[in-house]
Design a protein around this motif. Sequence first.
Motif, PDB file in Angstrom:
ATOM      1  N   THR A 100       0.837  -1.192   0.000  1.00 54.07           N
ATOM      2  CA  THR A 100       0.000   0.000   0.000  1.00 54.07           C
ATOM      3  C   THR A 100       0.874   1.244   0.000  1.00 54.07           C
ATOM      4  OG1 THR A 100      -1.744   1.194   1.203  1.00 54.07           O
ATOM      5  CG2 THR A 100      -0.126   0.020   2.520  1.00 54.07           C
ATOM      6  N   THR A 149       0.487   5.898   0.117  1.00 55.06           N
ATOM      7  CA  THR A 149      -0.329   7.109   0.202  1.00 55.06           C
ATOM      8  C   THR A 149       0.546   8.306  -0.164  1.00 55.06           C
ATOM      9  OG1 THR A 149      -1.715   6.180   1.958  1.00 55.06           O
ATOM     10  CG2 THR A 149      -1.759   8.562   1.678  1.00 55.06           C
ATOM     11  N   LYS A 198       0.365  12.641  -0.762  1.00 55.48           N
ATOM     12  CA  LYS A 198      -0.436  13.847  -0.543  1.00 55.48           C
ATOM     13  C   LYS A 198       0.441  15.074  -0.755  1.00 55.48           C
ATOM     14  CE  LYS A 198      -3.432  16.205   2.798  1.00 55.48           C
ATOM     15  NZ  LYS A 198      -4.034  16.160   4.159  1.00 55.48           N
ATOM     16  N   THR A 232      -4.784  13.971  -2.736  1.00 55.77           N
ATOM     17  CA  THR A 232      -4.374  12.752  -2.043  1.00 55.77           C
ATOM     18  C   THR A 232      -4.681  11.539  -2.913  1.00 55.77           C
ATOM     19  OG1 THR A 232      -4.883  13.769   0.102  1.00 55.77           O
ATOM     20  CG2 THR A 232      -4.573  11.390   0.066  1.00 55.77           C
ATOM     21  N   GLN A 264      -4.311   7.262  -2.831  1.00 55.01           N
ATOM     22  CA  GLN A 264      -4.033   6.106  -1.978  1.00 55.01           C
ATOM     23  C   GLN A 264      -4.355   4.825  -2.726  1.00 55.01           C
ATOM     24  OE1 GLN A 264      -6.217   6.023   1.704  1.00 55.01           O
ATOM     25  NE2 GLN A 264      -4.843   4.549   2.655  1.00 55.01           N
TER      26      GLN A 264
END
Length: 244
Positions: free
Chosen positions: A68, A70, A72, A94, A96
């Motif tokens: 995973t 993320t 931003k 953002t 993800q």
Amino acid sequence: MALLAGALAVLGVVAQEPEDSIPVFSRAIEPINFVPKGQWITGVSVSYSMSNQDNYKFLVIEGIDGDTYTFKVTPMLMFAFADNMAAGGKMSYTRQRTRLDYADVKIDSETDYDIDNLYSLSHTYSVMGAFRNYISFGNSTRFGMFNELQLQFSCGESKLCSGTGDDLTGTFTRNYGINIGVAPGMIMFLNNYSALEVNVGVLGFNYTHRKATTDQVYVAHMNTQSANFRINLFSITFGVVFYL
């Protein structure tokens, strides 16, 4: 009558006391011009996190395989309309993504099921109005703190897929939200024009509306409201800011 006359006489004496006899209390706090009026404040904060799991075990979940990440980015532009006070706005994006190849969930000896081929991707856009009040540490003009009031509107979309072949299923979701919050932070000036800052969300109210469509057939709506009155360590933000 004599008692009433005596009470009126006492009240008359109290009313005639000069105002100079009332002591004046002062905290002797001297304001420091930390951010002068007329400065433009601009900057950007970027965050990125990534994790990989290979046969990882966590509580009742065993054999997790997946990854995973993320990302931003948040640019900012504000103007100091008065000494130590500024107002402006921010925008953020953002992204993800989560991919789970396999996970085995074992709650007890009789409850066991597998999760495999799970994929999730989301994008969120937001615009925010902000107001800041700066406070210096003592007489220092290099180190200080600020309190930021935020009003944020956001929208985004996400998709969630699981299974393969004839068992493939997916859900597409659109979401809209509003957030009102308080984010205190600390700032350190590197020179007269640039600074490093960190802030963390503490107080806030959130409202989110979601519309989910599963397999292009089933439609669901969900509204959520939440209030946060504690320090959220997952909302810590670092950034580089320029004062022009």
